[in-house]
Write a protein that holds these residues in place. Sequence first.
Motif, PDB file in Angstrom:
ATOM      1  N   LEU A 105       0.827  -1.208   0.000  1.00  0.00           N
ATOM      2  CA  LEU A 105       0.000   0.000   0.000  1.00  0.00           C
ATOM      3  C   LEU A 105       0.862   1.259   0.000  1.00  0.00           C
ATOM      4  O   LEU A 105       0.511   2.264  -0.628  1.00  0.00           O
ATOM      5  CB  LEU A 105      -0.943  -0.019   1.196  1.00  0.00           C
ATOM      6  CG  LEU A 105      -1.997  -1.147   1.181  1.00  0.00           C
ATOM      7  CD1 LEU A 105      -2.751  -1.206   2.507  1.00  0.00           C
ATOM      8  CD2 LEU A 105      -2.973  -0.977   0.023  1.00  0.00           C
ATOM      9  N   LEU A 106       2.000   1.213   0.698  1.00  0.00           N
ATOM     10  CA  LEU A 106       2.917   2.357   0.665  1.00  0.00           C
ATOM     11  C   LEU A 106       3.594   2.476  -0.702  1.00  0.00           C
ATOM     12  O   LEU A 106       3.871   3.577  -1.171  1.00  0.00           O
ATOM     13  CB  LEU A 106       3.959   2.229   1.768  1.00  0.00           C
ATOM     14  CG  LEU A 106       3.453   2.541   3.179  1.00  0.00           C
ATOM     15  CD1 LEU A 106       4.505   2.184   4.216  1.00  0.00           C
ATOM     16  CD2 LEU A 106       3.037   3.998   3.325  1.00  0.00           C
ATOM     17  N   LYS A 107       3.853   1.359  -1.319  1.00  0.00           N
ATOM     18  CA  LYS A 107       4.421   1.377  -2.670  1.00  0.00           C
ATOM     19  C   LYS A 107       3.463   2.069  -3.635  1.00  0.00           C
ATOM     20  O   LYS A 107       3.873   2.880  -4.481  1.00  0.00           O
ATOM     21  CB  LYS A 107       4.709  -0.059  -3.115  1.00  0.00           C
ATOM     22  CG  LYS A 107       5.461  -0.188  -4.423  1.00  0.00           C
ATOM     23  CD  LYS A 107       5.803  -1.653  -4.674  1.00  0.00           C
ATOM     24  CE  LYS A 107       6.531  -1.830  -5.984  1.00  0.00           C
ATOM     25  NZ  LYS A 107       6.918  -3.249  -6.207  1.00  0.00           N
ATOM     26  N   LYS A 108       2.176   1.773  -3.502  1.00  0.00           N
ATOM     27  CA  LYS A 108       1.164   2.459  -4.321  1.00  0.00           C
ATOM     28  C   LYS A 108       1.168   3.951  -4.057  1.00  0.00           C
ATOM     29  O   LYS A 108       0.845   4.754  -4.944  1.00  0.00           O
ATOM     30  CB  LYS A 108      -0.231   1.888  -4.024  1.00  0.00           C
ATOM     31  CG  LYS A 108      -0.517   0.551  -4.669  1.00  0.00           C
ATOM     32  CD  LYS A 108      -1.970   0.148  -4.402  1.00  0.00           C
ATOM     33  CE  LYS A 108      -2.307  -1.184  -5.064  1.00  0.00           C
ATOM     34  NZ  LYS A 108      -3.707  -1.587  -4.817  1.00  0.00           N
ATOM     35  N   ALA A 109       1.502   4.322  -2.829  1.00  0.00           N
ATOM     36  CA  ALA A 109       1.513   5.738  -2.445  1.00  0.00           C
ATOM     37  C   ALA A 109       2.810   6.443  -2.836  1.00  0.00           C
ATOM     38  O   ALA A 109       2.981   7.630  -2.535  1.00  0.00           O
ATOM     39  CB  ALA A 109       1.287   5.867  -0.940  1.00  0.00           C
TER      40      ALA A 109
END
Length: 444
Positions: A105-109
């Motif tokens: 999810l942080l990678k998506k962010a």
Amino acid sequence: MAQAQRPNLIYIVCDDLGYADLGCYGGREADFGAVSPNIDRLAAGGMRFTQGYSNSPVCSPTRFAIMTMRYQYRLRGAMEEPINSRSKGSTTLGLPPEVPTLPSLLKKAGYHTALIGKWHLGYPPAFGPRRSGYDEFFGIMAGGVDYFTHCSSSGEHDLYVDEEEHHEVGYLTDVLSQRAVDHVHQRAADAKAGKPFMLSLHYTAPHWPWETRDDAHVASDVAKNLFHLHGGDVQTYRRMIHHMDEGIGRLMAALREHGLEENTLVVFTSDNGGERFSDNWPLVGGKMDLTEGGIRVPWIAHWPAAIPAGSVSTQHCMSMDWSATVLEAGGGQADPDWPLDGVSLLRVLRDPAQRFERPLYWRMNHRGQRALRDGDWKYLRVDGNEYLFNISMDERERANLMAREPERLVRMREQWLAWDASVPPIPADATVSLGYSVRDMPQR
């Protein structure tokens, strides 16, 4: 939060650390002096939590919760206590790649994500760090390895770069620390340019075998039996913590060198309570137990740009809450198809006066254990025996108040049963790997 303002994120998880092993949690000095001066400085410059818990009293179930920000009981692999070598080749005993994770999810962010250290959430080809959101991985797949040979309890070499076996000479704690320092140097320019990084630094220290960096000459003998039942001592154990602390000191120095410390959120904790040489005072029990010593762990957060120095919080929290906190701090969004059980503590970090109540639940196949912490009270069931404790007055869980508070006992029992019905049951084939189960820790 604007992208340029988002913090870098470092999530440090050590292995089997006792509640009072660190100086900032009341730990005593060893014969070589302070055991944890650098971690103690993180606490002095940030916030220390006194009522923080792990999601489980054993390693891989807690790691499922850290990764998914949900109760680990929702996934089959986390029913193992913990995952062991029988999971090799399994397509069910691990963290499914389709499940959203903190790093994915942080990678998506917009974050660059890396795991340095212990994975312990299933083996390739079905599972692995790169399949669950990490851009980079350096570390071990198993639950524990010899610190010098880097071989697991099955005798297999277990050190990887991504999914490629990697051979490197060195004491594992130092190897992981140096990799983390190098990572900060490599990511510093991007971080300054608005591409923040998320680093999971998951040490194996102070997990068995009990070896310091000075024990290379005996490592071959110890490696023959990683459980090392005949060995170890308190001073060796404390030096293992100190070696990890030294590495964390070098990591923080690297952040300062690049001007990144001010806006980097560093979180430090343990995956569960301590083992045979740990100091859990004033708590009793340890790893594998749902008594306080098995699940109450250090939680430290350091972020000079946002957290008032020298803060102490009594907020009740557990592993999945901290991952939800890291997600919110990085501007990440939960997947609506996988709602979080974890609750972000970001408001508490910014304002130590903030506090909220929410119940915390646990269960263990081992000894049929159940636990619920709700406010000051804790319901506990072990081996079919029920207990009711007022933890605010009795952290040592000595005064069973079930006879004096029968209505509260019934209410909390029913509350736990209602929660238990909301998660999948423990399957009959789930295994328990005891390792060193601690019944009651040595007292001061």
